[in-house]
Scaffold this motif. Sequence first.
Motif, PDB file in Angstrom:
ATOM      1  N   ARG A   1      70.757 -23.104  26.389  1.00  0.00           N
ATOM      2  CA  ARG A   1      71.533 -23.754  25.333  1.00  0.00           C
ATOM      3  C   ARG A   1      70.582 -24.548  24.449  1.00  0.00           C
ATOM      4  O   ARG A   1      69.728 -25.288  24.953  1.00  0.00           O
ATOM      5  CB  ARG A   1      72.574 -24.698  25.945  1.00  0.00           C
ATOM      6  CG  ARG A   1      73.716 -23.995  26.644  1.00  0.00           C
ATOM      7  CD  ARG A   1      74.443 -24.955  27.565  1.00  0.00           C
ATOM      8  NE  ARG A   1      74.934 -26.132  26.870  1.00  0.00           N
ATOM      9  CZ  ARG A   1      76.158 -26.258  26.362  1.00  0.00           C
ATOM     10  NH1 ARG A   1      77.018 -25.263  26.486  1.00  0.00           N
ATOM     11  NH2 ARG A   1      76.538 -27.359  25.758  1.00  0.00           N
ATOM     12  N   VAL A   2      70.749 -24.406  23.153  1.00  0.00           N
ATOM     13  CA  VAL A   2      69.881 -25.122  22.219  1.00  0.00           C
ATOM     14  C   VAL A   2      70.431 -26.530  22.044  1.00  0.00           C
ATOM     15  O   VAL A   2      71.459 -26.744  21.392  1.00  0.00           O
ATOM     16  CB  VAL A   2      69.809 -24.387  20.863  1.00  0.00           C
ATOM     17  CG1 VAL A   2      68.932 -25.159  19.896  1.00  0.00           C
ATOM     18  CG2 VAL A   2      69.274 -22.971  21.060  1.00  0.00           C
TER      19      VAL A   2
ATOM     20  N   ALA B   1      71.914 -20.215  22.897  1.00  0.00           N
ATOM     21  CA  ALA B   1      73.276 -20.387  22.403  1.00  0.00           C
ATOM     22  C   ALA B   1      73.377 -21.754  21.751  1.00  0.00           C
ATOM     23  O   ALA B   1      72.883 -22.749  22.299  1.00  0.00           O
ATOM     24  CB  ALA B   1      74.278 -20.267  23.557  1.00  0.00           C
ATOM     25  N   VAL B   2      74.023 -21.825  20.593  1.00  0.00           N
ATOM     26  CA  VAL B   2      74.187 -23.079  19.868  1.00  0.00           C
ATOM     27  C   VAL B   2      75.590 -23.600  20.154  1.00  0.00           C
ATOM     28  O   VAL B   2      76.574 -23.069  19.629  1.00  0.00           O
ATOM     29  CB  VAL B   2      73.974 -22.880  18.356  1.00  0.00           C
ATOM     30  CG1 VAL B   2      74.100 -24.198  17.619  1.00  0.00           C
ATOM     31  CG2 VAL B   2      72.613 -22.245  18.100  1.00  0.00           C
TER      32      VAL B   2
ATOM     33  N   ALA C   1      73.112 -27.092  16.402  1.00  0.00           N
ATOM     34  CA  ALA C   1      72.699 -26.390  15.181  1.00  0.00           C
ATOM     35  C   ALA C   1      71.647 -27.194  14.419  1.00  0.00           C
ATOM     36  O   ALA C   1      70.665 -26.631  13.902  1.00  0.00           O
ATOM     37  CB  ALA C   1      73.912 -26.117  14.304  1.00  0.00           C
TER      38      ALA C   1
ATOM     39  N   LEU D   1      68.399 -26.911  16.276  1.00  0.00           N
ATOM     40  CA  LEU D   1      67.783 -25.607  16.048  1.00  0.00           C
ATOM     41  C   LEU D   1      67.065 -25.578  14.701  1.00  0.00           C
ATOM     42  O   LEU D   1      65.951 -25.051  14.593  1.00  0.00           O
ATOM     43  CB  LEU D   1      68.847 -24.514  16.112  1.00  0.00           C
ATOM     44  CG  LEU D   1      68.373 -23.090  15.826  1.00  0.00           C
ATOM     45  CD1 LEU D   1      67.317 -22.657  16.838  1.00  0.00           C
ATOM     46  CD2 LEU D   1      69.545 -22.122  15.817  1.00  0.00           C
TER      47      LEU D   1
ATOM     48  N   TYR E   1      61.419 -15.629  12.128  1.00  0.00           N
ATOM     49  CA  TYR E   1      62.610 -15.883  12.922  1.00  0.00           C
ATOM     50  C   TYR E   1      63.372 -14.602  13.217  1.00  0.00           C
ATOM     51  O   TYR E   1      64.577 -14.582  13.323  1.00  0.00           O
ATOM     52  CB  TYR E   1      63.502 -16.912  12.221  1.00  0.00           C
ATOM     53  CG  TYR E   1      62.700 -18.121  11.823  1.00  0.00           C
ATOM     54  CD1 TYR E   1      61.929 -18.781  12.767  1.00  0.00           C
ATOM     55  CD2 TYR E   1      62.666 -18.558  10.512  1.00  0.00           C
ATOM     56  CE1 TYR E   1      61.159 -19.867  12.421  1.00  0.00           C
ATOM     57  CE2 TYR E   1      61.898 -19.651  10.157  1.00  0.00           C
ATOM     58  CZ  TYR E   1      61.146 -20.295  11.112  1.00  0.00           C
ATOM     59  OH  TYR E   1      60.373 -21.370  10.755  1.00  0.00           O
TER      60      TYR E   1
ATOM     61  N   PHE F   1      63.439 -16.600  17.031  1.00  0.00           N
ATOM     62  CA  PHE F   1      64.661 -17.289  17.437  1.00  0.00           C
ATOM     63  C   PHE F   1      65.815 -16.290  17.381  1.00  0.00           C
ATOM     64  O   PHE F   1      66.054 -15.665  16.347  1.00  0.00           O
ATOM     65  CB  PHE F   1      64.965 -18.463  16.507  1.00  0.00           C
ATOM     66  CG  PHE F   1      63.983 -19.604  16.618  1.00  0.00           C
ATOM     67  CD1 PHE F   1      64.250 -20.676  17.456  1.00  0.00           C
ATOM     68  CD2 PHE F   1      62.810 -19.608  15.895  1.00  0.00           C
ATOM     69  CE1 PHE F   1      63.358 -21.730  17.561  1.00  0.00           C
ATOM     70  CE2 PHE F   1      61.910 -20.655  15.984  1.00  0.00           C
ATOM     71  CZ  PHE F   1      62.186 -21.726  16.828  1.00  0.00           C
ATOM     72  N   GLU F   2      66.529 -16.159  18.475  1.00  0.00           N
ATOM     73  CA  GLU F   2      67.665 -15.241  18.546  1.00  0.00           C
ATOM     74  C   GLU F   2      68.867 -15.977  19.105  1.00  0.00           C
ATOM     75  O   GLU F   2      68.736 -16.871  19.955  1.00  0.00           O
ATOM     76  CB  GLU F   2      67.326 -14.043  19.434  1.00  0.00           C
ATOM     77  CG  GLU F   2      66.123 -13.251  18.952  1.00  0.00           C
ATOM     78  CD  GLU F   2      65.682 -12.220  19.967  1.00  0.00           C
ATOM     79  OE1 GLU F   2      66.470 -11.291  20.242  1.00  0.00           O
ATOM     80  OE2 GLU F   2      64.572 -12.366  20.500  1.00  0.00           O
ATOM     81  N   ASP F   3      70.046 -15.577  18.667  1.00  0.00           N
ATOM     82  CA  ASP F   3      71.288 -16.231  19.049  1.00  0.00           C
ATOM     83  C   ASP F   3      72.003 -15.394  20.098  1.00  0.00           C
ATOM     84  O   ASP F   3      72.304 -14.219  19.869  1.00  0.00           O
ATOM     85  CB  ASP F   3      72.181 -16.423  17.817  1.00  0.00           C
ATOM     86  CG  ASP F   3      73.427 -17.239  18.136  1.00  0.00           C
ATOM     87  OD1 ASP F   3      73.574 -17.678  19.288  1.00  0.00           O
ATOM     88  OD2 ASP F   3      74.256 -17.426  17.222  1.00  0.00           O
TER      89      ASP F   3
ATOM     90  N   GLY G   1      75.575 -14.314  18.832  1.00  0.00           N
ATOM     91  CA  GLY G   1      75.681 -13.613  17.575  1.00  0.00           C
ATOM     92  C   GLY G   1      76.282 -12.222  17.722  1.00  0.00           C
ATOM     93  O   GLY G   1      76.445 -11.705  18.834  1.00  0.00           O
TER      94      GLY G   1
ATOM     95  N   ALA H   1      73.898  -9.866  19.593  1.00  0.00           N
ATOM     96  CA  ALA H   1      73.222 -10.607  20.654  1.00  0.00           C
ATOM     97  C   ALA H   1      72.526  -9.663  21.615  1.00  0.00           C
ATOM     98  O   ALA H   1      73.087  -8.638  22.016  1.00  0.00           O
ATOM     99  CB  ALA H   1      74.243 -11.463  21.405  1.00  0.00           C
TER     100      ALA H   1
END
Length: 611
Positions: free
Chosen positions: A335-336, A366-367, A373, A376, A395, A404-406, A409, A412
């Motif tokens: 978790r970010v 994960a945000v 956010a 991040l 990114y 950086f990947e979500d 998303g 994902a």
Amino acid sequence: MRIGLLTEGGYPYVGGEARLWCERLVHGLAQHEFDVYALSRGEREEVEGWVPLPPQVSRVRTAPLWAAEDDGVVHGRRARRRFAEAYGDLVGALCSASEPVASPSASEVVDSAAVDSVALDSAVVEPEADRFGSALYALAELARDEGGLSGALRSETAVRALESACHAPGALRAARTARVPDLLEVAAQVERALRPLSLDWYADDGLGAVDLCHATTGGAAALTGLLARHFAGVPLLVTEYGVRLRAHYLGAPGEAPSAVRAVLAAFHRRLAAEVYRRATCITPGNAHARRWQERCGADRAKLRTVYPGMDASRFTAVGESPDGADPATLVWVGRVEPAKDLVSLLHAFARIRAAEPTARLRIVGAVPDPEGAAYLGHCKALAEHLFPDEAEGAYAVGDNPVSFEDIGGPQAPDLAEVYGAGAVVVLSSVIEGFPISLVEAMLCGRATVSTDVGAVVEVIGGTGLAVPPRNPRALAEACVALLRDPARRERLGAAARARALELFTIEQNIAAFHELYLEIVSHEPVRRVLVDGAGEPRPFGAPTEAHLPGRWTGRRRPLRRPRWALPPEHDTARQDLPGYDMPEQDLPGHGTPEPDTAAHHAPVPAAEGVR
């Protein structure tokens, strides 16, 4: 067996906390019947609905903790007097400046200095503990007799009682500074925490009908189990994978007045101590949580560590084929949020990049909220500053050193593939409970470098490297050492996978709770008088074995490790152990029943010809 599963903000709600663990437990113990009693924390949970329920879930009852409902109860003079006395004792116990026997160091309280400076009483002074518990159950009995206490807990009487307790001789120094807004805030928070007192869950057709209550967290869920034990004698099992008292300290707003923080911290300490005192068995998820529970007064004889169970199937293929990893790639998953300290990780990677120019860092997170956010965005700006020559397009997964990947998303990546793509998995947290990402990496057979916080060292054992938190230099040196030694990485990864498959699978988790359920019920069967349709007692409604005297049915005796679990070298010393003062020959049949069927065995008949 009929289990009352008590949750708060969890199962059966789709977005509930610890929902997946509870769902696996219920599905894995299909031989038992489950009644789910769920407290919701927000309207969003109820709107999202429930997960599909298996046939063994026979009943689900829910109640909101997020909305104060007016119960419409008007108390008479006697009820008001009972409430004033009980509530006065409750808040008096909270505001009393009892002398702490010992206080944990800053490193034991949390993994950073982010927690409020209120001291944690490691052992609650007995008179105040008894006073708090007696007042709590007096309020519960009043709520049962009158139909609720929602209005009374928000009344002027409650605020005046709180004011008197804050200014009484011997009160907490911080509590003496409480002003009217502070008193109103504390009264509102205490009322929210005590809403389970007004629920109608504790009758014979509710929790009084179950054989065991299993609270899947502390706080309000465990309070529900306390009341079921008080009213119906139902044994209580409390599972805490994250200690609620610790969560309260971490989540306490720093801008709140000191009086509010002090009194609310005292409330949560007293409630935690009462839960641990009255619970039949407590199952922390790791040694870090166990230390917290012991500091709060939990008896060691009641503590059984049960690690969380994880689904290993999705990571099995990666663990069996470790050759797909990029030997120069580091992976971070989580978790970010500021507690994960990605800033230190980026500074450490700058050192790694200087030593190993081909190294890459893949951050997959994960945000969870707007704060995440914003954090991040700060981390992306820092990465651009640290790697100016490679900032453009840095990114996205490609030829750049940082990506950086979500996780959440639309595109994902699969987590198993993410772990499999890296040579080393990194964890840089300053605050951590049970590190799920490390277990997933271990199942994939990957070597790990992590900060020594929370339960990290307990999880990895000797299969990974641990460094101090907030130390980019140490983190970088450990990563470089593994990047330069493929054979060592392979050895650590194989050992990590074997350890994870042994300790952290769903199967071991379900088996542990199945054994605990049977053991608790054999030690503390619920005493019930069964009646027929006319209300007359039904003879032989309960099996005779339920009344067998001795250690199986001792109500006051704490749960002990069963005799059959002792190592062979203790065979000759069993009679000296506390809780085992009943010789085997005193039991019918001259033998000890198996632990999972002890409460249901009929006496073994003597052999023919034996007198």
